[in-house]
Scaffold this motif. Sequence first.
Motif, PDB file in Angstrom:
ATOM      1  N   GLN A 181      27.295  54.251  43.146  1.00 38.25           N
ATOM      2  CA  GLN A 181      27.545  55.405  44.163  1.00 38.25           C
ATOM      3  C   GLN A 181      28.760  55.545  44.914  1.00 38.25           C
ATOM      4  N   ALA A 182      29.788  54.370  44.910  1.00 39.10           N
ATOM      5  CA  ALA A 182      30.990  54.456  45.641  1.00 39.10           C
ATOM      6  C   ALA A 182      31.897  54.992  44.812  1.00 39.10           C
ATOM      7  N   ARG A 183      32.918  55.620  45.508  1.00 45.33           N
ATOM      8  CA  ARG A 183      34.311  55.773  44.639  1.00 45.33           C
ATOM      9  C   ARG A 183      34.840  54.789  44.262  1.00 45.33           C
ATOM     10  N   ARG A 184      35.015  53.659  45.107  1.00 44.49           N
ATOM     11  CA  ARG A 184      35.879  52.706  44.731  1.00 44.49           C
ATOM     12  C   ARG A 184      35.062  51.144  45.013  1.00 44.49           C
ATOM     13  N   MET A 185      35.317  50.093  44.351  1.00 47.13           N
ATOM     14  CA  MET A 185      34.712  49.103  44.656  1.00 47.13           C
ATOM     15  C   MET A 185      35.885  47.921  44.504  1.00 47.13           C
ATOM     16  N   ALA A 186      35.938  47.052  45.492  1.00 44.96           N
ATOM     17  CA  ALA A 186      37.280  46.185  45.356  1.00 44.96           C
ATOM     18  C   ALA A 186      36.964  44.565  45.641  1.00 44.96           C
ATOM     19  N   GLY A 187      37.568  43.667  45.207  1.00 42.69           N
ATOM     20  CA  GLY A 187      37.097  42.226  45.602  1.00 42.69           C
ATOM     21  C   GLY A 187      38.804  41.768  45.865  1.00 42.69           C
ATOM     22  N   ILE A 188      39.039  41.153  47.090  1.00 41.66           N
ATOM     23  CA  ILE A 188      40.217  40.645  47.514  1.00 41.66           C
ATOM     24  C   ILE A 188      40.101  39.127  47.265  1.00 41.66           C
ATOM     25  N   CYS A 189      40.943  38.698  46.487  1.00 45.92           N
ATOM     26  CA  CYS A 189      41.034  37.203  46.432  1.00 45.92           C
ATOM     27  C   CYS A 189      39.636  36.713  45.412  1.00 45.92           C
ATOM     28  N   THR A 190      38.873  35.614  46.154  1.00 44.47           N
ATOM     29  CA  THR A 190      37.880  35.503  45.477  1.00 44.47           C
ATOM     30  C   THR A 190      36.678  36.244  45.503  1.00 44.47           C
ATOM     31  N   GLY A 191      36.889  37.477  46.584  1.00 43.73           N
ATOM     32  CA  GLY A 191      35.916  38.551  46.505  1.00 43.73           C
ATOM     33  C   GLY A 191      35.610  38.969  45.126  1.00 43.73           C
ATOM     34  N   GLY A 192      36.497  38.970  43.982  1.00 41.58           N
ATOM     35  CA  GLY A 192      36.090  39.402  42.876  1.00 41.58           C
ATOM     36  C   GLY A 192      34.825  38.686  42.355  1.00 41.58           C
ATOM     37  N   PHE A 193      34.639  37.471  42.638  1.00 41.56           N
ATOM     38  CA  PHE A 193      33.440  36.713  42.161  1.00 41.56           C
ATOM     39  C   PHE A 193      32.142  37.612  42.573  1.00 41.56           C
ATOM     40  N   VAL A 194      32.337  38.136  43.548  1.00 39.89           N
ATOM     41  CA  VAL A 194      30.960  38.961  44.036  1.00 39.89           C
ATOM     42  C   VAL A 194      30.861  40.087  42.927  1.00 39.89           C
ATOM     43  N   LEU A 195      31.885  40.724  42.562  1.00 37.06           N
ATOM     44  CA  LEU A 195      31.712  41.682  41.627  1.00 37.06           C
ATOM     45  C   LEU A 195      31.496  41.210  40.333  1.00 37.06           C
ATOM     46  N   ALA A 196      31.905  40.080  39.981  1.00 43.41           N
ATOM     47  CA  ALA A 196      31.613  39.607  38.718  1.00 43.41           C
ATOM     48  C   ALA A 196      30.182  39.196  38.590  1.00 43.41           C
ATOM     49  N   GLU A 197      29.759  38.495  39.572  1.00 42.02           N
ATOM     50  CA  GLU A 197      28.291  37.977  39.683  1.00 42.02           C
ATOM     51  C   GLU A 197      27.331  39.055  39.629  1.00 42.02           C
ATOM     52  N   ALA A 198      27.603  40.468  40.074  1.00 39.70           N
ATOM     53  CA  ALA A 198      26.886  41.460  40.269  1.00 39.70           C
ATOM     54  C   ALA A 198      26.935  42.282  39.025  1.00 39.70           C
ATOM     55  N   GLY A 199      27.658  41.734  37.914  1.00 42.61           N
ATOM     56  CA  GLY A 199      27.763  42.318  36.546  1.00 42.61           C
ATOM     57  C   GLY A 199      28.656  43.521  36.643  1.00 42.61           C
ATOM     58  N   LEU A 200      29.338  43.782  37.617  1.00 41.00           N
ATOM     59  CA  LEU A 200      30.308  44.920  37.678  1.00 41.00           C
ATOM     60  C   LEU A 200      31.609  44.984  36.930  1.00 41.00           C
ATOM     61  N   LEU A 201      31.988  43.768  36.580  1.00 45.57           N
ATOM     62  CA  LEU A 201      33.221  43.640  35.913  1.00 45.57           C
ATOM     63  C   LEU A 201      33.010  43.245  34.392  1.00 45.57           C
ATOM     64  N   ALA A 202      31.893  43.302  34.019  1.00 46.59           N
ATOM     65  CA  ALA A 202      31.731  43.203  32.449  1.00 46.59           C
ATOM     66  C   ALA A 202      32.547  44.328  31.603  1.00 46.59           C
ATOM     67  N   ASP A 203      33.135  43.633  30.707  1.00 47.95           N
ATOM     68  CA  ASP A 203      34.070  44.496  29.916  1.00 47.95           C
ATOM     69  C   ASP A 203      35.385  44.985  30.367  1.00 47.95           C
ATOM     70  N   ARG A 204      35.587  44.634  31.564  1.00 48.60           N
ATOM     71  CA  ARG A 204      36.597  45.189  32.202  1.00 48.60           C
ATOM     72  C   ARG A 204      37.856  44.083  32.666  1.00 48.60           C
ATOM     73  N   ARG A 205      38.989  44.669  32.970  1.00 47.72           N
ATOM     74  CA  ARG A 205      40.419  43.737  33.367  1.00 47.72           C
ATOM     75  C   ARG A 205      40.024  43.318  34.896  1.00 47.72           C
ATOM     76  N   ALA A 206      40.482  42.211  35.227  1.00 51.19           N
ATOM     77  CA  ALA A 206      40.262  41.614  36.530  1.00 51.19           C
ATOM     78  C   ALA A 206      41.102  40.501  36.723  1.00 51.19           C
ATOM     79  N   THR A 207      41.648  40.421  38.010  1.00 48.25           N
ATOM     80  CA  THR A 207      42.223  39.306  38.325  1.00 48.25           C
ATOM     81  C   THR A 207      41.694  38.629  39.536  1.00 48.25           C
ATOM     82  N   THR A 208      42.055  37.402  39.999  1.00 55.75           N
ATOM     83  CA  THR A 208      41.945  36.747  41.315  1.00 55.75           C
ATOM     84  C   THR A 208      42.938  35.593  41.569  1.00 55.75           C
ATOM     85  N   HIS A 209      42.622  35.087  42.839  1.00 53.70           N
ATOM     86  CA  HIS A 209      43.754  33.988  42.908  1.00 53.70           C
ATOM     87  C   HIS A 209      43.836  32.882  41.753  1.00 53.70           C
ATOM     88  N   TRP A 210      45.092  32.723  41.474  1.00 53.06           N
ATOM     89  CA  TRP A 210      45.248  31.990  40.450  1.00 53.06           C
ATOM     90  C   TRP A 210      44.496  30.619  40.165  1.00 53.06           C
TER      91      TRP A 210
END
Length: 316
Positions: free
Chosen positions: A96-125
Amino acid sequence: MHRIGYVLADGFQVMSLASQAVFEYANVVAGDQFYAIENFSVAGGLVRSSLGMLVETSPLSIPGLAETWIFTGVNTPLTNPSSPELLAFARKAGAQARRMAGICTGGFVLAEAGLLADRRATTHWAYSKELQRRHPDIKVEDDRIYIIDGPLWTSAGMTAGLDLALGMLEKDLGVDVARSVAHKLVMHQRRSGGQSQHSELLMLAPKSDRIQSALDYARRNLANSLSVEQLAESVHLSPRQFTRVFTAETGQSPAKAIESLRLEAARLMIEQGRHSLDTIARESGFRDRRHLREVFLRGFGVTPLALRRDARRDKA
């Protein structure tokens, strides 16, 4: 009014909330309440940060409460997985949202929710390899400040959240407002998403003020030849003594360090996209654009033109 919801979980990083200042000062610069910010958690109420600070939150109930959802990171994403309730909400909000973001390891939430599948992403090195191992369907780019892939935004660690927020601001209100906000926040430079997470000056980390001064001198004069004799003279040492001390403190020869600083400067100018490659080569101290290309390929494994295309794709 554009509503931004920050999603907090126990142990969240306080630094994640620093990015809220970008939206706060955007309202000041714009002279209008363009952004409204609210903190949320699964159950609502007080949430404790990794530092022990308590923050009041509203309960996550309706995904439509915000147009942009930003999930904050935690210091221990590998031993502190997201709750089923949080992941269920992320999936609903993602639809539903216009944008979703994960700051630092917040990207793990998006990944675990399946939202980053087949997408480019980064996180803390420090966690990028684990993110890739756990989610092989994500194209993890571990050397980026932030990445935009459609409506999904992810950033590197800590201060990179400020750069991500400025990127959002630029898309919403334009480059002039973003530049003004960065100036008010006393940010030395605005980093593009494609820029490296690592700074050559930080990685060199000299122990003495004298060698730091030599590196500062080099950075200010990259367009010049910068011989060992020049660098040594700038800090009142003999060339032999300077080379010995420099190598002992940084682990690199002066020539190698200067090449790294030239590459970093050239990379930043390429990402900003304001100058021709001939100008960039000249201002960063390379003989010509062919020399720049050779050193770029050796240092980064990509050509300057490929980097420029990636940077423009991130801004699109």
